[in-house]
Every structure is written in structure tokens, then in C-alpha cells.
Scaffold this active site. Structure first.
Site, PDB file in Angstrom:
ATOM      1  N   ASP A  67       5.984   4.658   4.924  1.00 15.24           N
ATOM      2  CA  ASP A  67       6.724   3.889   5.667  1.00 15.24           C
ATOM      3  C   ASP A  67       7.008   2.549   5.036  1.00 15.24           C
ATOM      4  O   ASP A  67       7.595   1.679   5.533  1.00 15.24           O
ATOM      5  CB  ASP A  67       6.297   3.714   7.048  1.00 15.24           C
ATOM      6  CG  ASP A  67       5.073   3.007   7.437  1.00 15.24           C
ATOM      7  OD1 ASP A  67       4.206   3.528   6.762  1.00 15.24           O
ATOM      8  OD2 ASP A  67       4.945   2.389   8.359  1.00 15.24           O
ATOM      9  N   HIS A  68       6.257   2.360   3.764  1.00 12.57           N
ATOM     10  CA  HIS A  68       6.290   1.098   3.210  1.00 12.57           C
ATOM     11  C   HIS A  68       6.702   1.436   1.736  1.00 12.57           C
ATOM     12  O   HIS A  68       7.110   0.471   1.102  1.00 12.57           O
ATOM     13  CB  HIS A  68       4.703   0.452   3.013  1.00 12.57           C
ATOM     14  CG  HIS A  68       4.396   0.202   4.363  1.00 12.57           C
ATOM     15  ND1 HIS A  68       4.035  -1.043   4.576  1.00 12.57           N
ATOM     16  CD2 HIS A  68       3.823   1.207   5.280  1.00 12.57           C
ATOM     17  CE1 HIS A  68       3.425  -1.199   5.891  1.00 12.57           C
ATOM     18  NE2 HIS A  68       3.321   0.050   6.329  1.00 12.57           N
ATOM     19  N   HIS A 122      -7.519  -0.620   5.570  1.00  4.19           N
ATOM     20  CA  HIS A 122      -6.498   0.347   5.977  1.00  4.19           C
ATOM     21  C   HIS A 122      -6.252   1.420   5.138  1.00  4.19           C
ATOM     22  O   HIS A 122      -6.240   2.553   5.327  1.00  4.19           O
ATOM     23  CB  HIS A 122      -5.244  -0.524   6.371  1.00  4.19           C
ATOM     24  CG  HIS A 122      -3.866   0.276   6.937  1.00  4.19           C
ATOM     25  ND1 HIS A 122      -3.863   0.887   7.989  1.00  4.19           N
ATOM     26  CD2 HIS A 122      -2.859   0.468   6.279  1.00  4.19           C
ATOM     27  CE1 HIS A 122      -2.811   1.569   7.993  1.00  4.19           C
ATOM     28  NE2 HIS A 122      -2.079   1.305   6.931  1.00  4.19           N
ATOM     29  N   HIS A 147       0.992  -1.247  -0.020  1.00  3.32           N
ATOM     30  CA  HIS A 147       0.089  -0.084  -0.065  1.00  3.32           C
ATOM     31  C   HIS A 147       0.966   1.182   0.054  1.00  3.32           C
ATOM     32  O   HIS A 147       2.097   1.026   0.225  1.00  3.32           O
ATOM     33  CB  HIS A 147      -1.048  -0.032   1.334  1.00  3.32           C
ATOM     34  CG  HIS A 147      -0.413   0.169   2.392  1.00  3.32           C
ATOM     35  ND1 HIS A 147       0.514  -0.787   3.100  1.00  3.32           N
ATOM     36  CD2 HIS A 147      -0.453   1.102   3.433  1.00  3.32           C
ATOM     37  CE1 HIS A 147       0.881  -0.231   4.281  1.00  3.32           C
ATOM     38  NE2 HIS A 147       0.216   0.694   4.373  1.00  3.32           N
ATOM     39  N   HIS A 170       4.508  -4.661  11.280  1.00  3.15           N
ATOM     40  CA  HIS A 170       4.935  -3.909  12.361  1.00  3.15           C
ATOM     41  C   HIS A 170       5.164  -4.943  13.511  1.00  3.15           C
ATOM     42  O   HIS A 170       4.396  -5.810  13.493  1.00  3.15           O
ATOM     43  CB  HIS A 170       3.868  -2.729  12.563  1.00  3.15           C
ATOM     44  CG  HIS A 170       4.065  -1.592  11.687  1.00  3.15           C
ATOM     45  ND1 HIS A 170       4.672  -0.389  11.813  1.00  3.15           N
ATOM     46  CD2 HIS A 170       3.494  -1.227  10.529  1.00  3.15           C
ATOM     47  CE1 HIS A 170       4.682   0.410  10.827  1.00  3.15           C
ATOM     48  NE2 HIS A 170       3.578  -0.262  10.220  1.00  3.15           N
ATOM     49  N   HIS A 188       1.376   3.852   1.804  1.00  5.84           N
ATOM     50  CA  HIS A 188       2.031   4.670   3.072  1.00  5.84           C
ATOM     51  C   HIS A 188       3.623   4.964   3.124  1.00  5.84           C
ATOM     52  O   HIS A 188       4.107   3.935   2.501  1.00  5.84           O
ATOM     53  CB  HIS A 188       1.519   4.226   4.407  1.00  5.84           C
ATOM     54  CG  HIS A 188       0.166   4.332   4.630  1.00  5.84           C
ATOM     55  ND1 HIS A 188      -0.682   3.686   5.522  1.00  5.84           N
ATOM     56  CD2 HIS A 188      -0.740   5.356   4.067  1.00  5.84           C
ATOM     57  CE1 HIS A 188      -2.010   4.174   5.550  1.00  5.84           C
ATOM     58  NE2 HIS A 188      -2.020   5.276   4.758  1.00  5.84           N
ATOM     59  N   ASP A 201      -0.045  -3.957   6.161  1.00  7.13           N
ATOM     60  CA  ASP A 201      -0.624  -3.069   7.661  1.00  7.13           C
ATOM     61  C   ASP A 201      -2.338  -3.610   7.473  1.00  7.13           C
ATOM     62  O   ASP A 201      -2.885  -2.933   8.075  1.00  7.13           O
ATOM     63  CB  ASP A 201      -1.028  -1.534   7.731  1.00  7.13           C
ATOM     64  CG  ASP A 201       0.516  -1.311   7.872  1.00  7.13           C
ATOM     65  OD1 ASP A 201       1.532  -2.055   8.123  1.00  7.13           O
ATOM     66  OD2 ASP A 201       0.959   0.261   7.699  1.00  7.13           O
TER      67      ASP A 201
HETATM   68 ZN   LIG Z   1      -0.064   2.044   6.639  1.00  7.26          ZN
END
Ligand SMILES: [Zn+2]
Length: 256
Positions: free
Chosen positions: A56-57, A108, A52, A168, A54, A130
Site C-alpha cells: 500500500d506504499h 514496523h 518501506h 494513514h 509494503h 508507518d
Molecule cells: Zn506498512
């Protein structure tokens, strides 16, 4: 094949799967720890799988692609660093000689996807971003409780021994909440003790498995009597599957 959670940021894992020569990485939010891992193990990066949009990905995608020439795969309907191969449910990706099935798991984020492959070292493997965490699930930033519940139902329909690679290390915090929902769940009490030991030893609690999560994860247990009863204490109108799920999610958002 070796499966390694490369730590990044405060609590992310950038999963690397490698055969001693080639590697794939999932959701590289940061290129630096991945490049260091590749170098230390003399690996060539073949593929980058993204679940996805985001940061941090995806933050390391451009640098990793440009440095290594790896192929990038990601969800068709989200903004992923281009160029990449656009994927949706039913598509297949061949990476590291393995075939991954793409599963749409909105909730998410609106276009979130997961990658499932039927056999790595004797068991199926899932990269779920996530969507599913050990003891929890992703926050609903772009989706509805109904969508997330349907997405989680798709994941729990996978074989029980499927290794679940979450992105995570949220397990202990999630289990603290799970214990508030289901204090009488002895499997949960035992699993929490195991995870505390792992974290005390500096070890990841992941991957988990579908079988394990079905026993302890309140978000996969919203049709079980103790979870339904607990949901009613939080929201007296939580009477159907979706409203029970929504109540548990809302409760978790406020849980301290
Ligand atoms: Zn995420």
C-alpha cells in the site's frame, strides 16, 4: 509549496508536495489517484519517495515512474520496485529544490526509512511512513520493541514544530486507545475533540507535529508516570523503558 494528502484505499494518504509546476509524492500505493491529481493541477512528477516495502506504499511506483519519468528513492535494504536509488541513514536526497535527510527507523519493517527536511513554508517537515501515527505508532511486523522505541526517539529529537506526515488516517482509533491509557490527560481529551470535529467535517487530522504528539501519543510517552502506571496494569513486569513500550504496543494490538 503546497502539501496535499491524496486519499487512497480505505485510509491511506499519498502525500504530494508541489510548487504549482513540479511535484513529489511519498509512498504511492496506487498510481491512479496520483495521476488524476497531477493532471487536474497540471503538475509534472519529479520524485517518488518510498519509506518501506509494503504494497500500500509501493503499488503505484512502477506505473508512476514509467508514465512520468520521475526518480524513485527508497530504503537500501528493502524490496522496492526497481530501478530506484538506495538510501540509508545519513544520505541526502534533493527533490523539489529541498534537501531531505534520510533517517533509519526500523520497527514496523526492518529497513524502514523516514525523510526529514528542515524548512517547507516556514517549518520542518517529516515523512515517516508507518513509523509514527497521530496518537499511535506502526505495528511491529519485522522489528523489536527496542528498535521501534529507538526509532521513535530519533523522531522526537527533531524540532517540536516539525510537521509530521503520517501515511494513514488512524487518528480517532488511536486516540480511543490513548484515552484508555491516559484518561486524565487533558491535552489528549482536547485534541480528541478537535480531531472528531475535523473528521465529522471530512477533513484529515494530519499533518500533526512532534510537539502535539509528545503531549498525547502514548507510544511517545512511555517514560511518563501515568503511562508507566497504566502499562503495569497490563503487564506487571513492565519496569524498564523497553518493556513499558512493549506492553503498551501489545495492549494496543488487543484493544477493541
Ligand atoms: Zn506498512
Amino acid at each position: 509549496m503546497k502539501l496535499i494528502p491524496v486519499p487512497a484505499f480505505a485510509d491511506n494518504y499519498l502525500w504530494v508536495l508541489h510548487d504549482g509546476k513540479r511535484a513529489l509524492v511519498v509512498d504511492p500505493g496506487d498510481a491512479t489517484p496520483v495521476l488524476a491529481f497531477l493532471k487536474a493541477n497540471a503538475l509534472e512528477l519529479e520524485s517518488i519517495l518510498v519509506t518501506h516495502h509494503h504494497a500500500d506504499h509501493t503499488g503505484g511506483v512502477d506505473e508512476l515512474r514509467d508514465t512520468t519519468g520521475a526518480r524513485v528513492y527508497g530504503p537500501a535494504t528493502e524490496k522496492i520496485p526497481s530501478p530506484y536509488e538506495h538510501l540509508k541513514e545519513g544520505d541526502k536526497v534533493t527533490a523539489m529544490g529541498l534537501e531531505f535527510n534520510v533517517i533509519d527507523v526500523p520497527g514496523h519493517t526492518a529497513g524502514h526509512i523516514a525523510y526529514y527536511t528542515p524548512e517547507v513554508n516556514g517549518r520542518p517537515l517529516l515523512f515517516c511512513g508507518d513509523t509514527l501515527f497521530s496518537g499511535g505508532c506502526g505495528r511491529l511486523f519485522e522489528g523489536t520493541p527496542a528498535q521501534m522505541l529507538a526509532s521513535l526517539d530519533k523522531l522526537t529529537a527533531l524540532p517540536p514544530n516539525t510537521g509530521v506526515c503520517c501515511t494513514h488516517e488512524y487518528t480517532l482509533g488511536n486516540l480511543r486507545f490513548a484515552l484508555a491509557v491516559e484518561p486524565g490527560n487533558t491535552e489528549l481529551v482536547a485534541y480528541n475533540a478537535e480531531c472528531v470535529k475535523l473528521r465529522d467535517a471530512g477533513q484529515p487530522t494530519l499533518p500533526t507535529s512532534i510537539e502535539q504528539e509528545l503531549k498525547i501519543n502514548p507510544f511517545l510517552r512511555t517514560r511518563q508516570a501515568p503511562v508507566k502506571t497504566a502499562a503495569l496494569h497490563f503487564d506487571a513486569s513492565a519496569h524498564d523503558d523497553i518493556s513499558v513500550f512493549a506492553a503498551i504496543r501489545q495492549w494496543k494490538n488487543q484493544f477493541k
